[in-house]
Design an enzyme around this catalytic site. Structure first.
Site, PDB file in Angstrom:
ATOM      1  N   VAL A 153     -28.691   9.272  15.581  1.00 18.51           N
ATOM      2  CA  VAL A 153     -27.350   9.867  15.559  1.00 18.51           C
ATOM      3  C   VAL A 153     -26.559   9.531  14.299  1.00 18.51           C
ATOM      4  O   VAL A 153     -25.354   9.786  14.228  1.00 18.51           O
ATOM      5  CB  VAL A 153     -26.530   9.480  16.813  1.00 18.51           C
ATOM      6  CG1 VAL A 153     -27.178  10.056  18.060  1.00 18.51           C
ATOM      7  CG2 VAL A 153     -26.378   7.975  16.942  1.00 18.51           C
ATOM      8  N   LYS A 154     -27.206   8.993  13.298  1.00 17.48           N
ATOM      9  CA  LYS A 154     -26.477   8.649  12.080  1.00 17.48           C
ATOM     10  C   LYS A 154     -26.448   9.841  11.096  1.00 17.48           C
ATOM     11  O   LYS A 154     -27.151  10.833  11.288  1.00 17.48           O
ATOM     12  CB  LYS A 154     -27.108   7.417  11.422  1.00 17.48           C
ATOM     13  CG  LYS A 154     -27.005   6.152  12.297  1.00 17.48           C
ATOM     14  CD  LYS A 154     -25.589   5.819  12.711  1.00 17.48           C
ATOM     15  CE  LYS A 154     -25.349   4.375  13.060  1.00 17.48           C
ATOM     16  NZ  LYS A 154     -25.762   3.960  14.418  1.00 17.48           N
ATOM     17  N   THR A 155     -25.642   9.693  10.039  1.00 19.19           N
ATOM     18  CA  THR A 155     -25.390  10.800   9.102  1.00 19.19           C
ATOM     19  C   THR A 155     -26.679  11.366   8.509  1.00 19.19           C
ATOM     20  O   THR A 155     -26.820  12.576   8.372  1.00 19.19           O
ATOM     21  CB  THR A 155     -24.446  10.325   7.981  1.00 19.19           C
ATOM     22  OG1 THR A 155     -23.269   9.819   8.597  1.00 19.19           O
ATOM     23  CG2 THR A 155     -24.091  11.461   7.036  1.00 19.19           C
TER      24      THR A 155
END
Ligand code: PLP
Length: 405
Positions: free
Chosen positions: A185-187
Site C-alpha cells: 500500500v505504499k507510494t
C-alpha cells in the site's frame, strides 16, 4: 496513494526478465543470470532518484528500520525517541534490536514536536526517529539541531513519504540514515520490500552485510565470503525488486497525479472556515499521498465520521484516533508488553510504563484529525463528487452543533 493502483505491462516485463533466467535470488549465479540484476539496478535507481550515496534493499520496511538501527549501532538499553503517532513497525524495529522506544507528543505536523523531543532526552538517548507520516514531514532543521547539540543519531522513518522533500532534499536522505517501505500500500510497491538509504559508506556496508547473514560480499565466490559480524536474512528477492524497478520509473507520474487530485479535493474543504490543514514545515514539499485536515474539536470530528458512515462514504477517510492501528491509544499489545519471547527488563519496564502515560497534546491533535487517502485512479468527476459530499457532511455537523449550542 499506492502504486498497486497503476500496475501493468511494465511490471510484468521486469518480472518476466527474471522468470526467463530462473535466478530468483539477488546474489550469486553470475553465469546463469545472464546479466539480469534487478535488485542492484533498483538500488542504483534509488540513489539517483532520491539523491543519496547508497541504498540497501531489504525484505520489508520493518527490516529496513531494524537494519538501519543495527548498522547505526543502536542496541541494548539505548533509548530511541519516536512519535506517539506512527505505524507499529516503528516500535517493533526498536524493540527488535534490544532498544527502548520512548514515545513523545506530536504537533500539527503530525509528527515529532521538537520541544517534546528535547524534554525526553536522558543520558541513555541514542537516536531521534521522526516518522514522516502520511506524506509530509517533521521540522527537520529543529530535530537536526537537537541531534547536533546532544550528539544523537537522526534516523528517518520515511516509509510513508516517498517523494516528499525538505529544503530541496528528499525525505529519507537527510538523517544519518532513512528508510522507505515498498509494501503493497505504499507510494511505490515491490509487493514486499524496503530500503535503507544513507550517505555513509560505513553504514551502507554494514547494512549490506547485516541483511545477508553478515556476508562481506567482497569476492566473487559467495561460499568464500567472510563474516565480519553476525547478520540475519532480510534479503529482497529478484522478483520483488523487478516490480519495484518498474514502479520507480513511474514515480514522477504517481506524484503528479497525487498532487493534482489532492489539491482539487482540498479546494472543496478550503471553502469551510472551520477546517484547517496539517502543518507542513517551511521548506517542505508534501508527497500529497494524503490530505490530512482538522475540525475544531473531537465532538465535531466524531460526528463527521458518523455522518460519513451513515451515508456509506467513509472509506478512504482515516480517523486514526479511534479506528486504526497507528496511534498509541490502540496499542494495548505494546502497553501490556505482550511479546512471545522475553524482553529485557529495561524494555519491559519502559513499555509497561507507557500504559500509565497520557499524551494530552497528541490526543488534542489526533482527536480532530482526518486523513483522506488520495487515489491515483480517481476521475475528476469522482473527486468533485467526493469533495462536495465531504463538504456537505462537514457543514451538516457544524450546523447541528450550532443548533445544539
Ligand atoms: C509501512 C510502514 C513501515 C513498515 O513497512 P513494511 O514494509 O510493511 O514492513 C514502517 N513505518 C511506517 C511509518 C510505515 O507506514
Amino acid at each position: 496513494m499506492p502504486g498497486f493502483e497503476l500496475f501493468g505491462e511494465e511490471e510484468r516485463k521486469e518480472v518476466n526478465d527474471v522468470l526467463e533466467t530462473g535466478i530468483l535470488m539477488r546474489y550469486g549465479f553470475d553465469g546463469p543470470r545472464k546479466g539480469i540484476w534487478k535488485a542492484k539496478e533498483l538500488e542504483q535507481a534509488i540513489t539517483e532518484v532520491f539523491g543519496c550515496s547508497y541504498a540497501q534493499l531489504t525484505s520489508s520496511g520493518t527490516s529496513a528500520l531494524t537494519t538501519a538501527m543495527a548498522a547505526l549501532g543502536i542496541g541494548a538499553g539505548d533509548e530511541v525517541i519516536m512519535p506517539s503517532f506512527t505505524f507499529v513497525a516503528s516500535f517493533e524495529a526498536v524493540l527488535s534490536v534490544g532498544a527502548v522506544p520512548v514515545l513523545v507528543d506530536i504537533d500539527e505536523t503530525l509528527t515529532l514536536d521538537p520541544d517534546a523531543v528535547r524534554a525526553a532526552i536522558t543520558p541513555k538517548t541514542k537516536c531521534v526517529m521522526p516518522v514522516h507520516m502520511c506524506g509530509s514531514m517533521a521540522d527537520l532543521d529543529a530535530l537536526q539541531q537537537i541531534c547536533r547539540e546532544f550528539s544523537l543519531i537522526l534516523l528517518e522513518d520515511a516509509c510513508q513519504s516517498i517523494g516528499a522533500s525538505y529544503k530541496g532534499r528528499m525525505l529519507g536522505t537527510i538523517g544519518d540514515a532513512g528508510t522507505f517501505s515498498f509494501d503493497f500500500v505504499k507510494t511505490i510497491t515491490c509487493a514486499e520490500g524496503g530500503v535503507v538509504m544513507t550517505n555513509s559508506k560505513d553504514i551502507y556496508s554494514k547494512s549490506d552485510g547485516y541483511t545477508d547473514h553478515g556476508h562481506d560480499h567482497a569476492g566473487v565466490d559467495r561460499g568464500a565470503d567472510l563474516h565480519p559480524f553476525i547478520g540475519f536474512n532480510y534479503r529482497i528477492s529478484e522478483l520483488h525488486a523487478a516490480v519495484g524497478l518498474a514502479q520507480i520509473r513511474k514515480l514522477s507520474t504517481f506524484l503528479e497525479i497525487q498532487k493534482k487530485n489532492n489539491l482539487l479535493l482540498r479546494s472543496y474543504l478550503e471553502q469551510i472556515p472551520e477546517v484547517s490543514f496539517r502543518k507542513v514545515p517551511e521548506g517542505g514539499v508534501d508527497s500529497y499521498s494524503f490530505l490530512s485536515w482538522f475540525l475544531p474539536d473531537e465532538t465535531l470530528t466524531r460526528a463527521f465520521v458518523e455522518e460519513m458512515k451513515t451515508q456509506g462514504i467513509l472509506a478512504g477517510n482515516f480517523y486514526w484516533f479511534v479506528n486504526n492501528w497507528h496511534y498509541i491509544s490502540k496499542w494495548d499489545h505494546l502497553k501490556q508488553a505482550k511479546t512471545l519471547n522475553a524482553l529485557s527488563e529495561v524494555q519491559k519496564q519502559a513499555i509497561l510504563q507507557l500504559g500509565q502515560t497520557s499524551f494530552p497534546a497528541s490526543d488534542a491533535i489526533m482527536s480532530r484529525c482526518i486523513s483522506t487517502a488520495i487515489s491515483l485512479v480517481w476521475t475528476e468527476e469522482q473527486i468533485r463528487d467526493k469533495g462536495e459530499k465531504m463538504a456537505k457532511a462537514i457543514q451538516k455537523v457544524l450546523l447541528a452543533n450550532r443548533q445544539n449550542a
